[in-house]
Design a protein around this motif. Sequence first.
Motif, PDB file in Angstrom:
ATOM      1  N   VAL A  36       0.871  -1.172   0.000  1.00 32.05           N
ATOM      2  CA  VAL A  36       0.000   0.000   0.000  1.00 32.05           C
ATOM      3  C   VAL A  36       0.913   1.228   0.000  1.00 32.05           C
ATOM      4  O   VAL A  36       1.714   1.420   0.916  1.00 32.05           O
ATOM      5  CB  VAL A  36      -0.952  -0.015   1.209  1.00 32.05           C
ATOM      6  N   LYS A  38      -0.319   4.440  -0.709  1.00 33.19           N
ATOM      7  CA  LYS A  38      -1.150   5.650  -0.672  1.00 33.19           C
ATOM      8  C   LYS A  38      -0.446   6.729   0.149  1.00 33.19           C
ATOM      9  O   LYS A  38       0.496   6.434   0.896  1.00 33.19           O
ATOM     10  CB  LYS A  38      -2.519   5.324  -0.065  1.00 33.19           C
ATOM     11  N   TYR A  42       2.973   6.644   2.554  1.00 33.63           N
ATOM     12  CA  TYR A  42       2.940   7.046   3.972  1.00 33.63           C
ATOM     13  C   TYR A  42       3.985   8.144   4.242  1.00 33.63           C
ATOM     14  O   TYR A  42       4.672   8.159   5.269  1.00 33.63           O
ATOM     15  CB  TYR A  42       3.161   5.838   4.889  1.00 33.63           C
ATOM     16  N   LEU A  84      -8.166   2.302  -3.823  1.00 36.09           N
ATOM     17  CA  LEU A  84      -9.011   1.873  -2.705  1.00 36.09           C
ATOM     18  C   LEU A  84     -10.260   2.722  -2.521  1.00 36.09           C
ATOM     19  O   LEU A  84     -11.288   2.227  -2.072  1.00 36.09           O
ATOM     20  CB  LEU A  84      -8.194   1.892  -1.400  1.00 36.09           C
ATOM     21  N   ARG A 127     -17.490   2.714   6.465  1.00 36.94           N
ATOM     22  CA  ARG A 127     -17.020   3.896   5.737  1.00 36.94           C
ATOM     23  C   ARG A 127     -17.296   3.679   4.252  1.00 36.94           C
ATOM     24  O   ARG A 127     -18.101   4.360   3.655  1.00 36.94           O
ATOM     25  CB  ARG A 127     -15.515   4.105   5.936  1.00 36.94           C
ATOM     26  N   MET A 154     -12.522  -7.919  -1.332  1.00 35.83           N
ATOM     27  CA  MET A 154     -11.709  -7.465  -0.193  1.00 35.83           C
ATOM     28  C   MET A 154     -12.579  -6.877   0.913  1.00 35.83           C
ATOM     29  O   MET A 154     -13.718  -6.456   0.692  1.00 35.83           O
ATOM     30  CB  MET A 154     -10.682  -6.410  -0.628  1.00 35.83           C
ATOM     31  N   HIS A 156     -11.736  -4.644   4.917  1.00 38.37           N
ATOM     32  CA  HIS A 156     -10.675  -3.974   5.684  1.00 38.37           C
ATOM     33  C   HIS A 156     -10.986  -4.087   7.175  1.00 38.37           C
ATOM     34  O   HIS A 156     -12.103  -3.803   7.604  1.00 38.37           O
ATOM     35  CB  HIS A 156     -10.601  -2.509   5.248  1.00 38.37           C
ATOM     36  N   ASN A 191      -4.431  -6.251   6.485  1.00 37.76           N
ATOM     37  CA  ASN A 191      -3.517  -5.111   6.424  1.00 37.76           C
ATOM     38  C   ASN A 191      -2.278  -5.512   7.233  1.00 37.76           C
ATOM     39  O   ASN A 191      -2.067  -6.695   7.511  1.00 37.76           O
ATOM     40  CB  ASN A 191      -4.196  -3.852   6.985  1.00 37.76           C
ATOM     41  N   SER A 192      -1.449  -4.539   7.635  1.00 38.03           N
ATOM     42  CA  SER A 192      -0.212  -4.873   8.355  1.00 38.03           C
ATOM     43  C   SER A 192      -0.490  -5.732   9.582  1.00 38.03           C
ATOM     44  O   SER A 192       0.051  -6.831   9.733  1.00 38.03           O
ATOM     45  CB  SER A 192       0.500  -3.594   8.817  1.00 38.03           C
ATOM     46  N   ARG A 207      -2.540  -6.804   2.219  1.00 41.93           N
ATOM     47  CA  ARG A 207      -2.401  -5.393   1.814  1.00 41.93           C
ATOM     48  C   ARG A 207      -1.745  -4.552   2.906  1.00 41.93           C
ATOM     49  O   ARG A 207      -2.347  -3.611   3.416  1.00 41.93           O
ATOM     50  CB  ARG A 207      -3.770  -4.767   1.486  1.00 41.93           C
ATOM     51  N   PRO A 208      -0.516  -4.834   3.284  1.00 40.67           N
ATOM     52  CA  PRO A 208       0.104  -4.015   4.327  1.00 40.67           C
ATOM     53  C   PRO A 208       0.608  -2.677   3.800  1.00 40.67           C
ATOM     54  O   PRO A 208       1.036  -2.571   2.648  1.00 40.67           O
ATOM     55  CB  PRO A 208       1.296  -4.873   4.781  1.00 40.67           C
ATOM     56  N   GLY A 209       0.558  -1.681   4.663  1.00 37.42           N
ATOM     57  CA  GLY A 209       1.195  -0.401   4.411  1.00 37.42           C
ATOM     58  C   GLY A 209       2.180  -0.123   5.540  1.00 37.42           C
ATOM     59  O   GLY A 209       3.396  -0.301   5.408  1.00 37.42           O
ATOM     60  N   ALA A 210       1.643   0.267   6.680  1.00 38.71           N
ATOM     61  CA  ALA A 210       2.447   0.775   7.800  1.00 38.71           C
ATOM     62  C   ALA A 210       3.649  -0.106   8.156  1.00 38.71           C
ATOM     63  O   ALA A 210       4.750   0.415   8.400  1.00 38.71           O
ATOM     64  CB  ALA A 210       1.545   0.952   9.023  1.00 38.71           C
ATOM     65  N   TYR A 337       1.300   6.108  11.993  1.00 36.62           N
ATOM     66  CA  TYR A 337       0.812   6.468  10.657  1.00 36.62           C
ATOM     67  C   TYR A 337       0.803   7.988  10.482  1.00 36.62           C
ATOM     68  O   TYR A 337       1.180   8.517   9.447  1.00 36.62           O
ATOM     69  CB  TYR A 337      -0.624   5.968  10.442  1.00 36.62           C
TER      70      TYR A 337
END
Length: 354
Positions: A36, A38, A42, A84, A127, A154, A156, A191-192, A207-210, A337
């Motif tokens: 991720v 976005k 980060y 997303l 959301r 998917m 979240h 996610n992470s 779908r990890p980001g952080a 984040y």
Amino acid sequence: MSRSTSATELRIDLGAIVANWRALCARHPSGPVAAVVKADAYGLGADRVAPALYAAGCRHFFVAHLAEALAVRALVPDAMLGVLNGLWPGDAPLYHAHGLVPALGSLAEIASWAGPAILHVDTGMNRLGLSAPEVDALAAAPETLQGIELRYIMTHLAASEDPADPANAAQLRRFVDACARLPAAPRSLANSSGLFLGPPFDSDLARPGAALYGVNPQPGQPNPMQSVVNLRARILSVREVPAGETVGYNGTWTAARPSRIGTLSVGYADGYLRSLSHAGQALFDGSKVPLVGRVSMDLTTFDLTDLPKAGVGDWLELIGPEMPVDAVAARAGTNGYEILTSLGRRYRRVYQAA
Ligand SMILES: *Cc1c(COP(=O)(O)O)cnc(C)c1O
């Protein structure tokens, strides 16, 4: 700005990001691990991060906005690039032209699209994503999905950093149930932090980001990820402040003893958050240095009284392996984040190659 006159330095270790991605891949045998990227990866620079991960073999990327996808597209030529935040009316031609995959989260979005897509199912975040009645409607009329190439279904997770939160199991149950009623398709879940919830949370695409960027996916436990960010700033000026004098805006800190105050060229305009006033901490030579007074827009003051060796031109470390982004976040009353995505544009940025 020449190297010698730089008063700040933000080092971003692309090798650590790649190592973190590989470590997450090893944790997720059920399917590939996307990145991720976005919010400009980060805050760390999607233009550097995405190509580094692509070179390492990552072939799935996610951003939040269409504009972010357009900026990243050429850097990850044949990778899946998912958006997303959904499909805005009128944007479909741009998605087609650039081979982007929208995450569709409503019947209206589904009706406006033909081509590869991700179906986003809401399992409790409330959301974005298909609501339970919308999933019912799709299950009852699967022809609604004609023309849509379902790449993934998917959802979240809303509380994955807290393994004790019953919301995790509830969301998993709703997700499995929704997938069973929708046309068969690969699934994308964790996610992470979700990658650390155990095998039931593994899927066909994580779908990890952080965690890629060094944020601890398991708060309260040792951080399994490598440190990625190193932020340091030079002492611009040192002054002797007599006992009883105050420092900074509104005189919110009063010297209790004769003090040596060092000023750094970093402030809330750089994302060094104002909530770190009276709470921040830096490192000099392994010693902790307390932030005193208020963080201003461009300057921040530290108490060097107990560090007589620290003088003008010396570096204080603000984020790094010994001052992790999560610790800075805790001091600022936020999460890692927000610290990362706030990192300013004025820092001299140095990328360590992967
Ligand atoms: C931001 C985001 C992620 C990544 O979350 P991290 O907690 O940073 O790993 C994954 N999926 C969705 C839908 C997101 O919005």
